[in-house]
Design an enzyme around this catalytic site. Structure first.
Site, PDB file in Angstrom:
ATOM      1  N   ASP A 215       0.857  -1.193   0.000  1.00 54.66           N
ATOM      2  CA  ASP A 215       0.000   0.000   0.000  1.00 54.66           C
ATOM      3  C   ASP A 215       0.885   1.232   0.000  1.00 54.66           C
ATOM      4  O   ASP A 215       1.099   1.868   1.024  1.00 54.66           O
ATOM      5  CB  ASP A 215      -0.915  -0.028   1.225  1.00 54.66           C
ATOM      6  CG  ASP A 215      -1.778   1.226   1.334  1.00 54.66           C
ATOM      7  OD1 ASP A 215      -1.957   1.914   0.308  1.00 54.66           O
ATOM      8  OD2 ASP A 215      -2.252   1.524   2.444  1.00 54.66           O
TER       9      ASP A 215
ATOM     10  N   GLU B 278      -1.990  -1.535  -4.174  1.00 54.83           N
ATOM     11  CA  GLU B 278      -2.122  -1.269  -5.604  1.00 54.83           C
ATOM     12  C   GLU B 278      -1.110  -2.097  -6.385  1.00 54.83           C
ATOM     13  O   GLU B 278      -0.220  -2.718  -5.798  1.00 54.83           O
ATOM     14  CB  GLU B 278      -1.950   0.217  -5.917  1.00 54.83           C
ATOM     15  CG  GLU B 278      -0.631   0.819  -5.469  1.00 54.83           C
ATOM     16  CD  GLU B 278      -0.677   1.375  -4.054  1.00 54.83           C
ATOM     17  OE1 GLU B 278       0.252   2.120  -3.700  1.00 54.83           O
ATOM     18  OE2 GLU B 278      -1.622   1.067  -3.306  1.00 54.83           O
TER      19      GLU B 278
ATOM     20  N   ASN C 145       3.780  -4.653  15.948  1.00 54.42           N
ATOM     21  CA  ASN C 145       2.705  -5.555  16.377  1.00 54.42           C
ATOM     22  C   ASN C 145       2.876  -5.897  17.849  1.00 54.42           C
ATOM     23  O   ASN C 145       3.179  -7.025  18.227  1.00 54.42           O
ATOM     24  CB  ASN C 145       2.720  -6.820  15.515  1.00 54.42           C
ATOM     25  CG  ASN C 145       1.515  -7.696  15.757  1.00 54.42           C
ATOM     26  OD1 ASN C 145       0.525  -7.266  16.337  1.00 54.42           O
ATOM     27  ND2 ASN C 145       1.597  -8.935  15.312  1.00 54.42           N
TER      28      ASN C 145
ATOM     29  N   ASP D  36       2.740  -9.426  20.949  1.00 58.40           N
ATOM     30  CA  ASP D  36       2.908 -10.345  19.826  1.00 58.40           C
ATOM     31  C   ASP D  36       4.250 -10.191  19.114  1.00 58.40           C
ATOM     32  O   ASP D  36       4.716 -11.128  18.465  1.00 58.40           O
ATOM     33  CB  ASP D  36       1.771 -10.144  18.814  1.00 58.40           C
ATOM     34  CG  ASP D  36       0.420 -10.520  19.398  1.00 58.40           C
ATOM     35  OD1 ASP D  36       0.398 -11.298  20.359  1.00 58.40           O
ATOM     36  OD2 ASP D  36      -0.609 -10.017  18.906  1.00 58.40           O
TER      37      ASP D  36
ATOM     38  N   ASP E 118      -4.629 -11.337  14.963  1.00 58.62           N
ATOM     39  CA  ASP E 118      -3.249 -10.856  14.878  1.00 58.62           C
ATOM     40  C   ASP E 118      -2.927 -10.331  13.489  1.00 58.62           C
ATOM     41  O   ASP E 118      -2.187  -9.363  13.326  1.00 58.62           O
ATOM     42  CB  ASP E 118      -2.289 -11.982  15.266  1.00 58.62           C
ATOM     43  CG  ASP E 118      -0.885 -11.480  15.549  1.00 58.62           C
ATOM     44  OD1 ASP E 118      -0.733 -10.288  15.889  1.00 58.62           O
ATOM     45  OD2 ASP E 118       0.056 -12.268  15.431  1.00 58.62           O
TER      46      ASP E 118
ATOM     47  N   ASP F 129       3.377   8.539  36.855  1.00 62.13           N
ATOM     48  CA  ASP F 129       4.809   8.291  36.778  1.00 62.13           C
ATOM     49  C   ASP F 129       5.143   6.953  36.122  1.00 62.13           C
ATOM     50  O   ASP F 129       6.223   6.789  35.550  1.00 62.13           O
ATOM     51  CB  ASP F 129       5.428   8.331  38.176  1.00 62.13           C
ATOM     52  CG  ASP F 129       5.455   9.731  38.756  1.00 62.13           C
ATOM     53  OD1 ASP F 129       5.306  10.690  37.972  1.00 62.13           O
ATOM     54  OD2 ASP F 129       5.609   9.870  39.981  1.00 62.13           O
TER      55      ASP F 129
ATOM     56  N   HIS G 292       9.973  16.855  38.204  1.00 62.39           N
ATOM     57  CA  HIS G 292       9.060  16.610  37.091  1.00 62.39           C
ATOM     58  C   HIS G 292       8.507  17.917  36.545  1.00 62.39           C
ATOM     59  O   HIS G 292       8.131  18.818  37.306  1.00 62.39           O
ATOM     60  CB  HIS G 292       7.892  15.730  37.539  1.00 62.39           C
ATOM     61  CG  HIS G 292       8.298  14.365  37.976  1.00 62.39           C
ATOM     62  ND1 HIS G 292       7.417  13.446  38.490  1.00 62.39           N
ATOM     63  CD2 HIS G 292       9.516  13.753  37.981  1.00 62.39           C
ATOM     64  CE1 HIS G 292       8.047  12.326  38.782  1.00 62.39           C
ATOM     65  NE2 HIS G 292       9.344  12.496  38.489  1.00 62.39           N
TER      66      HIS G 292
ATOM     67  N   ASP H  53       5.667  18.445  35.255  1.00 61.40           N
ATOM     68  CA  ASP H  53       4.252  18.689  35.549  1.00 61.40           C
ATOM     69  C   ASP H  53       4.072  19.421  36.873  1.00 61.40           C
ATOM     70  O   ASP H  53       2.946  19.778  37.237  1.00 61.40           O
ATOM     71  CB  ASP H  53       3.448  17.390  35.535  1.00 61.40           C
ATOM     72  CG  ASP H  53       3.797  16.424  36.667  1.00 61.40           C
ATOM     73  OD1 ASP H  53       4.786  16.672  37.387  1.00 61.40           O
ATOM     74  OD2 ASP H  53       3.072  15.413  36.809  1.00 61.40           O
TER      75      ASP H  53
ATOM     76  N   CYS I  28      -0.183  13.795  39.193  1.00 58.71           N
ATOM     77  CA  CYS I  28       0.762  12.721  39.522  1.00 58.71           C
ATOM     78  C   CYS I  28       0.044  11.410  39.815  1.00 58.71           C
ATOM     79  O   CYS I  28       0.577  10.337  39.536  1.00 58.71           O
ATOM     80  CB  CYS I  28       1.603  13.106  40.739  1.00 58.71           C
ATOM     81  SG  CYS I  28       2.503  14.655  40.571  1.00 58.71           S
TER      82      CYS I  28
END
Length: 756
Positions: A151, A159, A182, A195, A206, A439, A561, A563, A738
């Site tokens: 593709d 195609e 995957n 997987d 799958d 975290d 951190h 944040d 957090c």
């Protein structure tokens, strides 16, 4: 089309000036063959391939003209090309210069495949100046059509023979096939491994996580005995992808499955044009042994005997090698064959791997070099983060033993219910006493054209109580898992993912970042001994390419951190978002205003304790604490350094930034910690914000700090909801953000349209 007639060399030795050479054309990609005068040669040609026929051994020295006749005339195309250097003279008197003759090339091209051996023919006849024969030869051709297809135009459909399949190009006008890593878990064995950690097809589901690849063949019933058709990939690519054959007896000397047609019903068909859905359908909890704690939607193992898919392994991959020979077996009714393959990505782009892998279809004669090659290129889809501005799908929080944070969860549920977002409560048996959900994981996604988006959790290397949560709870059908860690480097606090955020889409310094930019906290640029996020994690994030990372300075904080001092919220007007920054200056300014309004003796944190003592302090006392004010002047400088960098790297202006009152305190020389609940450390659920309750001074019956923040954010269309996290998170140096996490919808913008 038809005969090719002409003079070998014209122009004589007149000495007339030659016209300027024509503009150089791109070289013809052709395979050279040599004919012998008076002989016939049988040759294999592939449709779309040019044969370059050397005339040096056909024409005698006195040959001056030629006649080349193809058959069938409308199917075999021939053309003569004089490839002598322009500076070379013409034919010497009395004959043809043999050195020059080597520069005369005939290009032969077959437009369609053969039905039987040697059913195409080209004759070469040469004459001298008197019209007498001066050399002849015959070329019999058997034409095969061979094509390796993917593709390439990214519409979800394979195609036929796309001319761009052998290259990969970024951007909205780009091309090239895409591979999904995957890394979900589609098997029915109850394992907690994705997987991509095995080399088999894990059930019918799958295969939907893989990219289709097709080998098409047309031609006579048999391939000459000395010829072989092979698929190959460079050895390094075989370590990063796996190839499955989906048809029986296609791989020579290898037992194939008898029937996979049911799995292919939807595999090569274009899906409906629906918005991607990555909703997390399963909400079960399991203990460390995998025992079910809560009911959830789960795929049941098919009844009866095990599906034969369990025995289907890679034909190319890490444990299967990088070359495989295909059987040539066309349908005698139409002389065609179509072999279907499925390709899975095994590794994300990372250090020493740009994400591109290639596979080549070759036609080979004996042990010699390939006589035809057709190559396709895949780009492995990156892992992508989602900013706060994207709609939430699901929120997560941990339940502590004995209901210690029960009131926090109840208040959080009020916010998630108002936002219409399901709240997944992870029980203590799974979180093992670890409350810091933000975290442990970062929730993102990966995407390939024509398939549903796959949410993917990035597991941090911190590995505390929540270490097994991502695999036990999240990894499953259509939910992937990836992690990065170092065997030689111990994790530090900056490796937790409260230190990993992403901006909304921005434009900075003339460059567009339609998927935003990743933000990580680090040490000061001038400090070589400070804390940094692990290199393996930083390298992984950078290698994804579509969200170019920016390193900020967070090592001034004890926890470290980002944040703790910044977040993004969706907002009306402007760029569609605002950056919220914690601001000691804004806090002191507002407290000073309250003092000027006669509220200096009103306490903050009334009824709250810290370290076993009352935390209450009046506005006047707080303003008179010179040590705390001096510390916060330094902390404000640290925040302003980040402010300036964010403005440069994200293309922001002051109008895009809102200062939220905050104070920090020195944590016994280990860095800064929040003095009161840090309001920028919030959970963002669309227009609904879950903000740490600051317990500010009560003025006119309401918390003055809450009222001030509402005055800043509510005009932007946001709902401010304040959650008490004082004892359950704040005193442990964390806040609402957090202790929570959020799965969000993916971007509508396709990552392959990005131009890194």
């Amino acid at each position: 089309m038809g005969k090719c007639l002409g003079k070998l060399f014209d122009g004589g030795a007149s000495g007339e000036p030659k016209p300027p050479p024509p503009k150089q054309k791109p070289a013809v990609k052709a395979r050279t063959i040599r004919l012998t005068r008076g002989a016939s040669r049988s040759e294999v040609i592939v449709v779309g391939q040019y044969l370059a026929v050397d005339l040096s051994n056909i024409a005698s020295d006195d040959a001056v003209s030629y006649e080349i006749t193809p058959y069938p005339k409308d199917d075999v195309i021939v053309s003569m090309k004089d490839e002598r250097p322009r500076a070379t003279g013409n034919v010497a008197a009395g004959g043809m210069d043999s050195a020059l003759a080597k520069k005369m090339v005939v290009y032969v091209y077959a437009r369609s495949h053969s039905v039987e051996k040697d059913d195409k023919l080209v004759t070469f006849e040469f004459s001298d100046a008197n019209g007498r024969p001066a050399g002849q030869a015959e070329l019999s051709l058997t034409a095969y059509f061979l094509s390796l297809d993917v593709d390439c135009d990214r519409d979800g459909v394979v195609e036929v023979n796309n001319p761009h399949k052998g290259t990969w190009e970024w951007g909205p006008r780009g091309h090239g096939a895409v591979l999904l890593v995957n890394n979900d878990n589609d098997d029915f064995e109850g394992t907690f491994d994705p997987d991509n950690k095995n080399s088999r097809i894990d059930g019918p589901l799958d295969i939907k996580d893989m990219s289709p690849m097709v080998v098409r063949m047309r031609g006579p019933p048999k391939l000459p005995a000395e010829y072989s058709i092979r698929l190959s990939t460079p050895p390094e690519c075989a370590e990063r992808m796996g190839v499955f054959c989906l048809q029986p007896d296609v791989i020579k000397n290898d037992r194939r499955l008898e029937d996979l047609s049911n799995m292919l019903n939807e595999f090569l068909t274009k899906p409906t044009e629906e918005a991607p859905d990555i909703g997390l359908n399963h909400v079960e909890m399991r203990d460390l042994m995998g025992n079910l704690i809560e009911e959830k939607e789960k795929d049941e193992q098919p009844k009866g005997e095990d599906t034969p898919l369990k025995s289907e392994n890679h034909v190319m991959g890490p444990d299967s090698g990088n070359v495989v020979e295909l059987d040539y077996r066309v349908d005698l009714r139409d002389n065609t064959a179509t072999y279907e393959f499925a390709v899975e990505g095994l590794h994300y782009p990372d250090t020493m791997f740009d994400g591109q892998v290639s596979i080549t279809l070759t036609l080979q004669r004996g042990r010699g070099s390939p006589i035809y090659e057709d190559t396709v290129v895949f780009q492995v889809a990156p892992w992508i983060m989602t900013p706060n501005t994207l709609p939430p799908l699901e929120a997560f929080v941990c339940e502590m033993e004995g209901g210690e944070n029960l009131s926090f969860i109840q208040e959080l549920q009020e916010v998630t219910s108002a936002a219409g977002v399901p709240l997944v409560i992870v029980p203590q048996v799974v979180n093992r006493g670890d409350r810091w959900m933000q975290d442990e994981i970062e929730l993102g996604y990966s995407q390939v054209p024509g398939k549903d988006v796959m949410p993917v959790v990035l597991d941090s290397p911190r590995d505390r109580g929540l270490q097994h949560f991502p695999k036990i709870q999240l990894l499953g059908k259509d939910f992937g898992y990836v992690t990065r860690f170092s065997r030689t480097e111990e994790p530090n606090s900056l490796d937790s993912f409260g230190n990993l955020e992403v901006s909304p889409p921005v434009t900075a310094n003339g460059k567009k970042y339609p998927l935003g930019r990743i933000l990580i906290g680090s040490t000061s640029p001038t400090n070589q001994y400070g804390r940094r996020m692990m290199k393996v994690v930083r390298s992984f994030l950078k290698a994804q390419r579509v969200q170019s990372p920016v390193e900020l300075y967070s090592d001034w904080l004890a926890v470290g951190h980002i944040d703790e001092f910044m977040t993004f919220i969706p907002a009306r007007g402007g760029k569609g978002f605002r950056l919220l920054l914690a601001s000691p200056d804004a806090c002191y300014a507002y407290l000073g205003w309250l003092q000027s309004q006669g509220h200096g003796n009103v306490p903050l944190f009334e009824g709250k304790e810290r370290y076993g003592f009352s935390a209450a302090v009046t506005v006047d006392q707080l303003l008179q604490d010179s040590k705390l004010r001096e510390e916060n002047q330094v902390f404000q400088d640290d925040i302003d350094w980040n402010r300036d960098k964010l403005k440069r790297e994200l293309g922001l202006t002051e109008g895009d930034i809102i200062d939220i009152p905050a104070l920090f305190k020195d944590e016994e020389g280990k860095g800064a910690g929040s003095f009161f609940p840090d309001m920028v450390n919030m959970i963002v659920l669309g227009r609904h914000l879950g903000i740490p309750k600051p317990f500010g001074p009560i003025v006119d019956g309401a918390c003055a700090l809450e009222s001030y923040v509402k005055s800043l954010l509510q005009p932007l269309g946001l709902s401010c909801n304040f959650i008490d996290d004082w004892s359950s998170y704040h005193l442990m140096m964390g806040e609402v953000h957090c202790g929570t996490n959020t799965l969000r919808k993916p971007f509508n913008y396709k990552w392959w349209h990005v131009e890194p």
